[in-house]
Design an enzyme around this catalytic site. Structure first.
Site, PDB file in Angstrom:
ATOM      1  N   ASP A 133      -8.403   0.867   7.137  1.00 61.90           N
ATOM      2  CA  ASP A 133      -6.971   0.844   6.843  1.00 61.90           C
ATOM      3  C   ASP A 133      -6.760  -0.102   5.663  1.00 61.90           C
ATOM      4  O   ASP A 133      -6.962  -1.303   5.784  1.00 61.90           O
ATOM      5  CB  ASP A 133      -6.207   0.366   8.090  1.00 61.90           C
ATOM      6  CG  ASP A 133      -4.698   0.348   7.900  1.00 61.90           C
ATOM      7  OD1 ASP A 133      -4.245   0.100   6.772  1.00 61.90           O
ATOM      8  OD2 ASP A 133      -3.974   0.546   8.904  1.00 61.90           O
ATOM      9  N   LYS A 138       3.959  -0.108   0.645  1.00 58.65           N
ATOM     10  CA  LYS A 138       3.759  -1.532   0.381  1.00 58.65           C
ATOM     11  C   LYS A 138       3.645  -1.752  -1.133  1.00 58.65           C
ATOM     12  O   LYS A 138       4.663  -1.677  -1.795  1.00 58.65           O
ATOM     13  CB  LYS A 138       2.599  -2.035   1.218  1.00 58.65           C
ATOM     14  CG  LYS A 138       3.107  -2.142   2.674  1.00 58.65           C
ATOM     15  CD  LYS A 138       2.118  -2.359   3.745  1.00 58.65           C
ATOM     16  CE  LYS A 138       2.891  -2.373   5.088  1.00 58.65           C
ATOM     17  NZ  LYS A 138       2.058  -2.072   6.225  1.00 58.65           N
ATOM     18  N   ASN A 176       6.937  -6.406   1.514  1.00 64.94           N
ATOM     19  CA  ASN A 176       5.611  -5.958   1.096  1.00 64.94           C
ATOM     20  C   ASN A 176       5.617  -5.302  -0.288  1.00 64.94           C
ATOM     21  O   ASN A 176       4.690  -4.581  -0.636  1.00 64.94           O
ATOM     22  CB  ASN A 176       5.056  -4.972   2.126  1.00 64.94           C
ATOM     23  CG  ASN A 176       4.921  -5.607   3.498  1.00 64.94           C
ATOM     24  OD1 ASN A 176       4.460  -6.735   3.621  1.00 64.94           O
ATOM     25  ND2 ASN A 176       5.351  -4.895   4.528  1.00 64.94           N
ATOM     26  N   HIS A 212      -4.050  -3.316  13.294  1.00 64.17           N
ATOM     27  CA  HIS A 212      -2.616  -3.017  13.386  1.00 64.17           C
ATOM     28  C   HIS A 212      -2.280  -2.167  14.613  1.00 64.17           C
ATOM     29  O   HIS A 212      -3.070  -1.308  15.026  1.00 64.17           O
ATOM     30  CB  HIS A 212      -2.235  -2.246  12.120  1.00 64.17           C
ATOM     31  CG  HIS A 212      -0.782  -2.131  11.852  1.00 64.17           C
ATOM     32  ND1 HIS A 212      -0.084  -0.966  12.069  1.00 64.17           N
ATOM     33  CD2 HIS A 212       0.108  -3.017  11.365  1.00 64.17           C
ATOM     34  CE1 HIS A 212       1.186  -1.146  11.716  1.00 64.17           C
ATOM     35  NE2 HIS A 212       1.322  -2.380  11.275  1.00 64.17           N
ATOM     36  N   HIS A 231      -2.794  -2.987   2.986  1.00 65.94           N
ATOM     37  CA  HIS A 231      -2.444  -4.166   2.172  1.00 65.94           C
ATOM     38  C   HIS A 231      -3.380  -4.377   0.992  1.00 65.94           C
ATOM     39  O   HIS A 231      -3.131  -5.247   0.162  1.00 65.94           O
ATOM     40  CB  HIS A 231      -2.407  -5.414   3.054  1.00 65.94           C
ATOM     41  CG  HIS A 231      -1.352  -5.317   4.104  1.00 65.94           C
ATOM     42  ND1 HIS A 231      -0.023  -5.585   3.857  1.00 65.94           N
ATOM     43  CD2 HIS A 231      -1.415  -4.917   5.402  1.00 65.94           C
ATOM     44  CE1 HIS A 231       0.681  -5.372   4.960  1.00 65.94           C
ATOM     45  NE2 HIS A 231      -0.142  -4.965   5.911  1.00 65.94           N
ATOM     46  N   SER A 239      -3.313  -7.592   8.083  1.00 61.75           N
ATOM     47  CA  SER A 239      -1.888  -7.676   7.769  1.00 61.75           C
ATOM     48  C   SER A 239      -1.240  -8.992   8.176  1.00 61.75           C
ATOM     49  O   SER A 239      -0.292  -9.419   7.539  1.00 61.75           O
ATOM     50  CB  SER A 239      -1.147  -6.510   8.415  1.00 61.75           C
ATOM     51  OG  SER A 239      -1.247  -6.579   9.825  1.00 61.75           O
ATOM     52  N   GLU A 287      -9.357  -2.975   9.270  1.00 62.32           N
ATOM     53  CA  GLU A 287      -8.521  -3.072   8.080  1.00 62.32           C
ATOM     54  C   GLU A 287      -9.377  -3.731   6.998  1.00 62.32           C
ATOM     55  O   GLU A 287     -10.351  -4.407   7.332  1.00 62.32           O
ATOM     56  CB  GLU A 287      -7.283  -3.942   8.372  1.00 62.32           C
ATOM     57  CG  GLU A 287      -6.329  -3.272   9.327  1.00 62.32           C
ATOM     58  CD  GLU A 287      -5.155  -4.155   9.751  1.00 62.32           C
ATOM     59  OE1 GLU A 287      -4.682  -4.981   8.961  1.00 62.32           O
ATOM     60  OE2 GLU A 287      -4.717  -3.993  10.904  1.00 62.32           O
TER      61      GLU A 287
HETATM   62  C1  LIG Z   1       2.268  -1.362   7.444  1.00 64.55           C
HETATM   63  C2  LIG Z   1       0.983  -0.945   8.008  1.00 64.55           C
HETATM   64  C3  LIG Z   1       0.798   0.360   8.442  1.00 64.55           C
HETATM   65  C4  LIG Z   1       1.915   1.363   8.511  1.00 64.55           C
HETATM   66  O1  LIG Z   1       2.348   1.772   7.246  1.00 64.55           O
HETATM   67  P1  LIG Z   1       3.832   2.358   7.082  1.00 64.55           P
HETATM   68  O2  LIG Z   1       3.746   3.176   5.854  1.00 64.55           O
HETATM   69  O3  LIG Z   1       4.735   1.185   6.952  1.00 64.55           O
HETATM   70  O4  LIG Z   1       4.132   3.162   8.289  1.00 64.55           O
HETATM   71  C5  LIG Z   1      -0.455   0.722   8.893  1.00 64.55           C
HETATM   72  N1  LIG Z   1      -1.464  -0.168   8.926  1.00 64.55           N
HETATM   73  C6  LIG Z   1      -1.305  -1.436   8.525  1.00 64.55           C
HETATM   74  C7  LIG Z   1      -2.454  -2.377   8.581  1.00 64.55           C
HETATM   75  C8  LIG Z   1      -0.070  -1.880   8.066  1.00 64.55           C
HETATM   76  O5  LIG Z   1       0.106  -3.138   7.708  1.00 64.55           O
END
Ligand SMILES: *Cc1c(COP(=O)(O)O)cnc(C)c1O
Length: 389
Positions: A203, A237, A46, A132, A206, A178, A174
């Site tokens: 969220d 990421k 990522n 997620h 990404h 993801s 989101e």
């Molecule tokens: C990766 C991810 C997370 C968690 O993030 P980390 O910093 O890796 O713990 C939360 N939500 C989504 C949609 C993700 O892809």
């Protein structure tokens, strides 16, 4: 008596369904790796902008290590808040267009901290079907009632919102999904939530660093800062570092400082990690074209796969799925690609819905246009050989 006999039974069940997972060791990280003695294109990381190895990001961490040592040595509410933490929070708030921001240990911890702080036993969370796992776990932790709306289906969300309920309500989605790489209809979701008096959390794990002005995300791109109560993201990421955050109002930040157990009962992020993130945000600010360049390259790559007949769902981001269906087929395709110098790990249920095992490809700025053209050719050839096409 062997008290662990049930573990073998459980694992044998996973193996029978090609659903067993393991931790494989790779000799390095990032979009390009040396593996088995040759260069491999890694489509399963990522590090979208290649910032994890950027010289300014790395040297900022080194300076912080020399000045502050390896750890923050306490939780945020005790003596773990260094000037670096406060500086990063101010920069994140500005980057996201919000009055305030709060750092957490990771994106996972951010979600675990936020949701149980704003809803409880008498409340309801309405979440997109594909959000997620960390968001779903957070809802479980909150004891709120969980209702799922069909993926990106605002009418279904409206139907669920139209039903009467006593407590507070929180809509969760989101912005860039993801595992599908598609985008949520944020303006419509925000309007629906507002119409029904529900709070909204997005969220942006990404989208951060990729979409929006200087990578500020899709909430910002759509100008929805005042409609989205909680805009969370991660620094692990596109920012290439580690840690999570939420951008929010000042009272919301105060609430979280007082209630979020995932903030209160854990040690603050190490200073070197925070310093890396500050440097990453500075780079984003100085090079606002990085995200759009990445999206342009991903577009070209996705078009090649689609034109050949591969199923990339509704992807419109740097995440490009190739849906295969069966677990065994996804594993076989991944194996064949690895032999051709393309690393694309198979993603299987329960991470994705049953029967939709896939390769999930992440395009990064380390992948040049010619790398991507070559990779698309190899992927299409392998898909034909594997009977996916
Ligand atoms: C990766 C991810 C997370 C968690 O993030 P980390 O910093 O890796 O713990 C939360 N939500 C989504 C949609 C993700 O892809």
């Amino acid at each position: 008596m062997n008290r662990e006999f049930w573990i073998e039974e459980f694992l044998a069940g996973l193996r029978a369904e090609h659903a067993e997972r393991r931790t494989s060791v790779y000799p390095g990280s990032g979009g390009k790796l040396r593996l088995d003695g040759r260069e491999v294109l890694n489509f399963s990381c990522n590090d979208y902008l290649g910032l994890s190895k950027h010289s300014r990001v790395v040297s900022a961490a080194k300076r912080a290590l020399d000045e502050f040592g390896a750890g923050a040595t306490a939780s945020r509410l005790v003596t773990g808040t260094l000037p670096l933490h406060e500086e990063l929070e101010q920069r994140v708030a500005h980057f996201k267009g919000y009055p305030a921001a709060l750092l957490f240990g990771s994106g996972f911890l951010t979600n675990s901290g936020i949701i149980p702080s704003v809803v409880g036993r008498d409340d309801t969370v309405l979440a997109d079907k594909l959000v997620h796992a960390s968001l779903i776990d957070a809802v479980t932790l909150s004891r709120a009632t969980l209702l799922r709306f069909r993926h990106n289906d605002v009418r279904h969300l409206e139907e669920l919102l139209a039903k009467k309920s006593a407590g507070r309500r929180l809509v969760v989605t989101e912005s860039v999904f993801s595992m599908d790489g598609d985008l949520a209809p944020l303006p419509e979701i925000a309007a629906a939530a507002a119409r029904h008096g529900a709070m909204l959390m997005v969220d942006e794990a990404h989208a951060t660093g990729v979409f929006g002005p200087c990578g500020g995300g899709l909430v910002r791109q759509h100008g929805l800062e005042s409609s989205v109560n909680l805009s969370m993201g991660t620094l692990s990421k596109a920012a290439g570092s580690y840690g999570g955050f939420v951008a929010c109002s000042v009272p919301m930040r105060e609430l979280l400082v007082n209630r979020a157990r995932a903030l209160i009962y854990t040690t603050a992020l190490p200073p070197s990690v925070v310093a890396s993130s500050i440097a990453a945000l500075e780079i984003l600010q100085a090079s606002p074209e990085m995200g759009s360049e990445l999206l342009k390259r991903a577009d070209g790559f996705r078009s090649r796969l689609k034109d050949a007949g591969l199923d990339t769902l509704q992807s419109a981001s740097q995440i490009v799925p190739i849906v295969v269906g069966e677990n065994s087929k996804a594993l076989a395709l991944a194996e064949r690609l690895r032999a051709a110098g393309i690393l694309a790990v198979a993603i299987r249920p329960p991470t994705v819905p049953q029967g939709s095992a896939r390769l999930r490809l992440s395009i990064t700025l380390e992948h040049s246009k010619s790398d991507l053209a070559r990779a698309a050719g190899l992927i299409i050839a392998a898909a034909k050989e594997e009977g996916v096409l």
